[in-house]
Design an enzyme around this catalytic site. Structure first.
Site, PDB file in Angstrom:
ATOM      1  N   GLY A 128       7.740  -4.540 -34.855  1.00 45.61           N
ATOM      2  CA  GLY A 128       8.257  -3.578 -34.663  1.00 45.61           C
ATOM      3  C   GLY A 128       9.818  -3.215 -34.976  1.00 45.61           C
ATOM      4  O   GLY A 128      10.166  -2.155 -35.234  1.00 45.61           O
ATOM      5  N   ASP A 140       2.467  -4.651 -33.868  1.00 45.13           N
ATOM      6  CA  ASP A 140       3.229  -4.361 -32.355  1.00 45.13           C
ATOM      7  C   ASP A 140       2.882  -2.904 -32.052  1.00 45.13           C
ATOM      8  O   ASP A 140       3.176  -1.786 -32.999  1.00 45.13           O
ATOM      9  CB  ASP A 140       4.791  -4.426 -32.912  1.00 45.13           C
ATOM     10  CG  ASP A 140       5.498  -4.409 -31.735  1.00 45.13           C
ATOM     11  OD1 ASP A 140       5.203  -3.856 -30.277  1.00 45.13           O
ATOM     12  OD2 ASP A 140       6.801  -4.821 -31.713  1.00 45.13           O
ATOM     13  N   CYS A 167      14.206  -4.536 -28.246  1.00 46.40           N
ATOM     14  CA  CYS A 167      13.745  -5.827 -28.715  1.00 46.40           C
ATOM     15  C   CYS A 167      13.555  -6.730 -27.579  1.00 46.40           C
ATOM     16  O   CYS A 167      14.631  -6.765 -26.762  1.00 46.40           O
ATOM     17  CB  CYS A 167      14.899  -6.183 -29.594  1.00 46.40           C
ATOM     18  SG  CYS A 167      14.730  -7.923 -30.359  1.00 46.40           S
ATOM     19  N   GLY A 168      12.463  -7.465 -27.628  1.00 51.51           N
ATOM     20  CA  GLY A 168      12.080  -8.537 -26.753  1.00 51.51           C
ATOM     21  C   GLY A 168      13.090  -9.715 -26.502  1.00 51.51           C
ATOM     22  O   GLY A 168      13.117 -10.711 -25.717  1.00 51.51           O
ATOM     23  N   HIS A 169      14.085  -9.779 -27.558  1.00 53.47           N
ATOM     24  CA  HIS A 169      15.357 -10.885 -27.273  1.00 53.47           C
ATOM     25  C   HIS A 169      16.738 -10.292 -27.289  1.00 53.47           C
ATOM     26  O   HIS A 169      17.637 -11.048 -27.730  1.00 53.47           O
ATOM     27  CB  HIS A 169      15.105 -11.849 -28.418  1.00 53.47           C
ATOM     28  CG  HIS A 169      13.792 -12.796 -28.445  1.00 53.47           C
ATOM     29  ND1 HIS A 169      13.651 -13.947 -28.081  1.00 53.47           N
ATOM     30  CD2 HIS A 169      12.493 -12.462 -28.811  1.00 53.47           C
ATOM     31  CE1 HIS A 169      12.717 -14.349 -27.916  1.00 53.47           C
ATOM     32  NE2 HIS A 169      11.839 -13.579 -28.474  1.00 53.47           N
ATOM     33  N   ARG A 223       1.607  -8.648 -23.520  1.00 57.46           N
ATOM     34  CA  ARG A 223       2.983  -9.224 -23.696  1.00 57.46           C
ATOM     35  C   ARG A 223       3.567  -9.004 -22.416  1.00 57.46           C
ATOM     36  O   ARG A 223       3.610  -7.771 -21.857  1.00 57.46           O
ATOM     37  CB  ARG A 223       3.688  -8.859 -24.897  1.00 57.46           C
ATOM     38  CG  ARG A 223       5.166  -9.033 -24.865  1.00 57.46           C
ATOM     39  CD  ARG A 223       5.805  -8.561 -26.062  1.00 57.46           C
ATOM     40  NE  ARG A 223       7.300  -8.206 -25.692  1.00 57.46           N
ATOM     41  CZ  ARG A 223       8.071  -7.713 -26.810  1.00 57.46           C
ATOM     42  NH1 ARG A 223       7.653  -7.643 -28.116  1.00 57.46           N
ATOM     43  NH2 ARG A 223       9.439  -7.349 -26.405  1.00 57.46           N
ATOM     44  N   ASN A 266       6.053 -16.319 -30.014  1.00 54.48           N
ATOM     45  CA  ASN A 266       6.954 -15.516 -30.744  1.00 54.48           C
ATOM     46  C   ASN A 266       8.100 -16.055 -31.278  1.00 54.48           C
ATOM     47  O   ASN A 266       9.060 -16.349 -30.545  1.00 54.48           O
ATOM     48  CB  ASN A 266       7.333 -14.007 -30.017  1.00 54.48           C
ATOM     49  CG  ASN A 266       8.001 -13.149 -30.703  1.00 54.48           C
ATOM     50  OD1 ASN A 266       8.104 -13.197 -32.067  1.00 54.48           O
ATOM     51  ND2 ASN A 266       9.047 -12.126 -30.173  1.00 54.48           N
TER      52      ASN A 266
END
Length: 313
Positions: free
Chosen positions: A44, A83, A120-122, A157, A211
């Protein structure tokens, strides 16, 4: 619509860990396909950056993501794991989102429990919706999968670990609730060290995805064998092709700015050293020629006689 989902399920049911490089468009996907992988992942972040120029912060829309996924899946010979962000709305929006990804023909998607706009997941600043609402979204997605394409793989997720007051315990509770709601694979985003990975592997009751974001995120570098021992059956490297593209283009264009002619020679040499054939072969011109020979009148092929240009036959 179910071909790639069926392939992906067979791979997940096998003994080997499924490793998926991340790509952001049909071009990088085609490169990955020539290397040879059992499945490929559509990032994504990379899709947003390459298609819109904006970061992974909720700027890209569902139609843009689905169009990219469809074009990638058409170009490659293995299942695509795509994604699907947070499903682009509530549970009713998720119904259409999953239907559209199924129509796109991909093998799998993952949906997260972030609020909108997501990010963003981070990165810092993530928030998640209430657990009950999140479970409802996964339930909706699972029911669409069952109704429209049973082989389609649904990955759920949770970003609960990375919120301001998030805990690994809450993330594990959500992952199990998502599996109970019908998800095929659980994806706990953002574990911070190997001890957290051990807890996830021990306490989440179903297949797991890891991930692998490297230096860009909070999750640790862990070798694949250790991840497999901990129970992670699928590993994605989401930003691999995007980082490689940015780094390579930047390096080559820096040289280009200093001496365009010499840089172009170096780029040609670098390309020709790869085992993918000429640009025309790689891009698919031989197949176009085959179509012309099969379907067009004989006189149409006379256009090649005496014409100038690099050979594509």
């Amino acid at each position: 619509m179910t071909e790639y989902g069926r392939q992906l399920r067979k791979q997940l049911d096998g003994d080997d860990q499924l490793v998926c490089p991340g790509v952001h468009d049909p071009l990088t996907a085609a490169v990955a396909d020539t290397v040879g992988f059992d499945a490929i992942y559509m990032t994504g972040y990379g899709t947003s950056l390459s298609a819109t120029g904006y970061p992974d912060a909720g700027f890209i829309t569902m139609p843009e993501m689905i169009s990219n996924a469809a074009n990638i899946q058409e170009r490659i010979s293995v299942p695509l794991v795509a994604d699907a962000d947070n499903g682009y709305g509530n549970a009713t929006n998720v119904v259409r989102t999953v239907r559209e990804y199924i129509k796109a023909g991909v093998g799998a998607i993952h949906i997260e429990d972030q609020t909108f706009p997501k990010r963003c997941g981070h990165t810092e600043g993530r928030q998640v919706i209430p657990r009950e609402e999140a479970v409802g979204k996964i339930q909706a997605a699972a029911e669409v999968r069952t109704e429209r394409a049973e082989e389609f793989v649904l990955i759920a997720r949770t970003d609960a670990r990375g919120t301001g007051d998030g805990s690994l315990e809450e993330a594990i509770i959500r992952a199990n609730a998502f599996l109970d709601a019908g998800a095929d694979v659980a994806f706990v985003e953002g574990p911070t060290d190997e001890s957290e990975l051990q807890r996830i592997g021990a306490e989440v009751e179903g297949p797991l995805l890891y991930n692998f974001v490297g230096d860009l995120g909070t999750s640790p570098y862990v070798d694949l064998g250790t991840l497999e021992e901990l129970g992670f059956e699928m590993v994605i490297f989401p930003i691999a092709a995007t980082l490689a593209t940015i780094a390579s283009v930047h390096q080559n264009l820096q040289a280009f700015a200093e001496d365009p002619v010499d840089a172009m020679r170096q780029i040609d040499t670098q390309f020709n050293e790869q085992d993918i054939g000429s640009l025309h072969e790689f891009s698919g011109f031989p197949e176009v020629i085959e179509w012309e020979q099969r379907y067009l009148p004989d006189e149409d092929r006379e256009k090649y006689e005496g014409s100038l240009g690099d050979s594509i036959q």
